[in-house]
Design an enzyme around this catalytic site. Structure first.
Site, short mmCIF file in Angstrom:
data_model
loop_
_atom_site.label_atom_id
_atom_site.label_comp_id
_atom_site.label_asym_id
_atom_site.label_seq_id
_atom_site.Cartn_x
_atom_site.Cartn_y
_atom_site.Cartn_z
N GLY A 124 0.85 -1.19 0.00
CA GLY A 124 0.00 0.00 0.00
C GLY A 124 0.88 1.23 0.00
O GLY A 124 0.73 2.09 -0.88
N PRO A 125 1.81 1.36 0.97
CA PRO A 125 2.85 2.38 0.82
C PRO A 125 3.69 2.02 -0.41
O PRO A 125 4.43 1.03 -0.41
CB PRO A 125 3.66 2.26 2.11
CG PRO A 125 2.75 1.58 3.08
CD PRO A 125 1.93 0.64 2.25
N LEU A 126 3.53 2.77 -1.47
CA LEU A 126 4.09 2.36 -2.76
C LEU A 126 5.61 2.24 -2.71
O LEU A 126 6.30 3.01 -2.05
CB LEU A 126 3.65 3.33 -3.85
CG LEU A 126 2.14 3.33 -4.11
CD1 LEU A 126 1.76 4.42 -5.12
CD2 LEU A 126 1.68 1.97 -4.61
N ASN A 192 0.21 1.26 -17.34
CA ASN A 192 -1.07 1.78 -17.81
C ASN A 192 -1.08 3.30 -17.98
O ASN A 192 -2.09 3.87 -18.40
CB ASN A 192 -2.20 1.35 -16.87
CG ASN A 192 -2.01 1.85 -15.44
OD1 ASN A 192 -1.62 2.99 -15.21
ND2 ASN A 192 -2.31 0.99 -14.47
N HIS A 265 -8.66 4.65 -11.81
CA HIS A 265 -7.75 4.24 -10.74
C HIS A 265 -8.50 3.95 -9.45
O HIS A 265 -8.12 3.06 -8.69
CB HIS A 265 -6.71 5.34 -10.49
CG HIS A 265 -5.86 5.11 -9.28
ND1 HIS A 265 -4.68 4.40 -9.32
CD2 HIS A 265 -6.02 5.49 -7.99
CE1 HIS A 265 -4.16 4.35 -8.11
NE2 HIS A 265 -4.95 5.00 -7.28
N ARG A 360 28.63 0.14 20.45
CA ARG A 360 28.67 -0.40 19.08
C ARG A 360 29.72 -1.50 18.99
O ARG A 360 29.52 -2.51 18.32
CB ARG A 360 28.93 0.72 18.07
CG ARG A 360 30.26 1.44 18.27
CD ARG A 360 30.49 2.53 17.24
NE ARG A 360 31.69 3.29 17.52
CZ ARG A 360 32.63 3.59 16.62
NH1 ARG A 360 32.50 3.18 15.37
NH2 ARG A 360 33.68 4.30 16.96
N GLU A 414 19.71 3.16 3.03
CA GLU A 414 19.11 2.80 4.31
C GLU A 414 17.68 2.30 4.15
O GLU A 414 17.27 1.32 4.80
CB GLU A 414 19.13 4.01 5.27
CG GLU A 414 20.51 4.47 5.68
CD GLU A 414 21.13 5.47 4.71
OE1 GLU A 414 22.23 5.97 5.01
OE2 GLU A 414 20.50 5.75 3.66
N PHE A 440 20.02 8.31 10.88
CA PHE A 440 19.50 7.93 9.56
C PHE A 440 18.36 6.92 9.64
O PHE A 440 17.96 6.36 8.62
CB PHE A 440 20.63 7.43 8.68
CG PHE A 440 21.71 8.46 8.47
CD1 PHE A 440 21.40 9.82 8.43
CD2 PHE A 440 23.04 8.10 8.33
CE1 PHE A 440 22.38 10.78 8.27
CE2 PHE A 440 24.02 9.06 8.16
CZ PHE A 440 23.70 10.40 8.13
#
Length: 671
Positions: A124-126, A192, A265, A360, A414, A440
């Protein structure tokens, strides 16, 4: 478009594709919302794919060696819902289709992973679906190399639209797939030429075919309504060692008065339009009434893969007992039993050695223990391997010449990295983690949110977690990012104070099956604060008493990460003044919130003043400072209320007033 000619040229195919189109028309009309055009336009492609190529068994949608089908253009969700219902997938009933987009139905407006088996990912989030699919294809390549073609040997197929290809994450994914030569990845571009606002060229004139070719893909073209041309293109794509993009020229909202328009659409709900379109199709006029024989023909397609699935189960059963159990454990997402023992021994050694290292680095040290024991971990970094410390000593690089490698160089991508890791996790059989700078997370946020929404246990290793990174300045110094991550539902955010808490955080993150984790780790060295070994994982309840007050407890200092050291220093000062001070380390607020109320009250009793210390904004802290028996008049916070600056770390902490002296003064003022 001559619908009659299409219908007459391939009548058996047409009836099956028509079933998708009419179910879409009826479901969208019943919901009075949705997106009709894409399923109507791509029904022919989907029909050929499912009938002639897709390896699946509708009766067992979670078969590990099935082909994956990702509907990246998730607004066209009725396409996948129709396919699942028609092929006989056990979760998708006609009642669910009739309740499209309604509360409690599994047929949400956009496909959601976990609502129904057969929905491979939430789209859905293209751009997310095609990017997840890259991770799925990478997982298949790796697992085929590890287990052999008898166990893993499948393709990943994607339907993506113009919107998916305009989203920036798609470029990250396409470039990564081309670099890795993911020949089992096949993308159908629904060409399309329509978006919500109008024709595509209102906003974009990209030559998508040249774009994919430039990234190392094979590019093919076909008429998206000619089943023979579609089939030929898929055959050619499957024969390539490169990922393939098939440009399918289609007509959105095929056969309706809204064909080839932006209206097509969206939701086609007008009763006359629906009736006229069904008449053009030669389909029955009744709501949810299918063409004669269509359902049984589709169910035969759904059953086609059963024999192959049973043969696969026989091959799995023929593995040695040890390999079969390892396979089943990895699919279930369980950790090897000896991991807990190894980490317990490792934590005990840390207490004895008391290393002063950045968390880290402590994460890398923990991974050196974890990764040899958990062969399904697959790590990586967005071009910051040496800074994120994400590559353990035993790992080799996943590449075209080494598919057994477990470390991915994602490049400066990322967002693409996070989306690919979601795809790996969704594929199953792997535990993905990857690193970048905490700041980030902004670039990775949409995919991190989807990790949480889908409930997939990706681990985000986010280093350089505060102004403590120093001279790189405010562009790289996270201030609001902890609060943003903590505000995301179903996400565990760990900010460990030392090497022991870092090891505990990794153990807890890997124990999750339906929750992603963010590990916020320091650039600067931190002392070991855990003076005494515990067989228990003290971080498991989110917060614990690190140092008790001597005498009556008048103040509680609550801190995370690098600021726990400051809390311990402030305690010494306050205790010397006769102010009994407890230090609470809170590596994970979410786990502390989930702990039983009695435990929380024991750690944070009513009465003493409370001061939170964290080199970040205050949002999210008041629950622990003023709630849970606290008092707004007796609560304070030492942290950030602005962006950082470029200077050495020790100068920055002094400049912004994040010091032991400031914490002690805050306590005095509150008392």
């Amino acid at each position: 478009m001559d619908i009659a000619a299409l219908r007459d040229a391939h009548p058996a195919h047409w009836q099956k594709a028509c079933a998708i189109r009419t179910l879409t028309l009826d479901a969208v009309a019943a919901a009075n919302s949705g997106h009709s055009g894409m399923p109507m336009g791509m029904a022919d492609v989907a029909t050929v794919l499912y009938e002639k190529h897709l390896k699946f068994d509708a009766s067992n949608p979670e078969w590990p060696d099935r082909d994956r089908f990702v509907l990246s253009a998730g607004h066209g969700s009725m396409l996948i819902y129709s396919l699942l219902y028609l092929t006989g997938s056990p979760d998708m009933t006609l009642d669910q289709v009739k309740n499209f987009r309604q509360m409690g139905a599994i047929t949400a407006g956009h496909p959601e992973f976990g609502h129904a088996r057969g929905i491979e990912t939430t789209t859905g989030p293209l751009g997310q679906g095609i990017s997840n699919a890259v991770g799925m294809a990478m997982a298949e390549e790796h697992l085929r190399a590890v287990w052999g073609k008898a166990i893993y040997d499948h393709h990943t197929y994607v339907i993506a639209g113009d919107g998916c290809l305009m989203e920036g994450v798609s470029q990250e994914a396409i470039a990564l797939a081309g670099r890795q030569k993911l020949g089992r990845l096949i993308v159908f571009w629904d060409n399309n030429n329509i978006t919500i606002d109008g024709k595509v060229d209102l906003a974009d004139t990209t030559d998508q075919k040249k774009r994919f070719m430039a990234a190392g893909w094979q590019v093919l073209e076909c008429d998206g309504h000619d089943p023979e041309a579609i089939d030929a293109a898929i055959v050619k794509a499957k024969a390539s060692r490169k990922p393939s993009m098939i440009a399918c020229k289609t007509h959105i909202a095929l056969g309706s008065s809204a064909q080839d328009t932006s209206k097509g659409h969206g939701a086609l709900t007008d009763a006359k339009l629906v009736a006229d379109t069904k008449a053009a199709y030669g389909a029955p006029s009744g709501a949810f009434e299918l063409p004669a024989g269509a359902k049984s023909a589709w169910e035969a397609i759904g059953a086609r893969g059963k024999a192959e699935r049973l043969a696969w189960e026989g091959r799995l059963a023929a593995l040695s007992e040890g390999r079969r159990k390892r396979f089943e454990r990895a699919i279930a997402g369980d950790m090897p039993p000896r991991l807990a023992r190894a980490l317990k021994s490792y934590r005990k050694q840390l207490v004895a050695d008391a290393p002063k290292v950045a968390t880290r680095k402590a994460s890398e040290m923990a991974l050196d223990v974890i990764n040899p024991i958990v062969p399904e971990t697959i790590g990586g970094s967005a071009d910051l391997t040496g800074s994120n410390n994400t590559k353990s000593a035993d790992m080799t690089v996943f590449d075209t010449s080494n598919r057994r490698g477990r470390y991915v160089h994602y490049g400066i991508r990322e967002h693409g990295m996070a989306a690919a890791m979601n795809g790996m996790a969704l594929h199953g059989g792997l535990r993905a983690y990857g690193g970048t700078f905490m700041c980030f997370t902004d670039y990775a946020r949409p995919s991190m949110r989807l990790s949480a929404l889908m409930g997939v246990p990706v681990v985000y290793v986010m280093t350089h977690d505060s102004i403590g990174l120093g001279e790189d300045g405010p562009t790289h110094q996270p201030v609001e990012h902890l609060a943003i991550s903590r505000a995301t539902p179903n996400t565990l955010v760990f900010r460990p104070a030392d090497a022991v808490e870092t090891a505990e955080a990794w153990e807890l993150a890997l124990a999750q099956k339906k929750t992603p984790s963010v590990l916020a780790l320091s650039r600067q060295n931190l002392p070991l604060l855990r003076a005494k070994h515990s067989n228990d994982n003290l971080s498991a309840r989110g917060a614990y008493i690190l140092a008790e007050a001597t005498g009556a407890c008048k103040a509680i200092l609550i801190a995370t990460g690098s600021e726990v050291e400051l809390a311990m220093e402030a305690r010494e000062t306050l205790q010397a003044e006769g102010i009994g001070t407890r230090v609470v380390s809170m590596p994970c607020m979410e786990l502390f919130e989930a702990a039983d109320p009695e435990y929380r009250a024991k750690v944070l009793p009513a009465g003493p003043v409370r001061v939170g210390i964290e080199a970040a904004v205050r949002q999210g802290w008041d629950r622990w400072l003023m709630g849970e028996g606290g008092d707004a008049a007796r609560a304070g916070f030492v942290g950030m209320d602005s962006f950082g600056a470029s200077a050495p770390a020790e100068v920055l902490f002094e400049h912004f007033g994040i010091t032991a002296a400031a914490a002690a003064e805050k306590v005095r003022a509150l008392l």
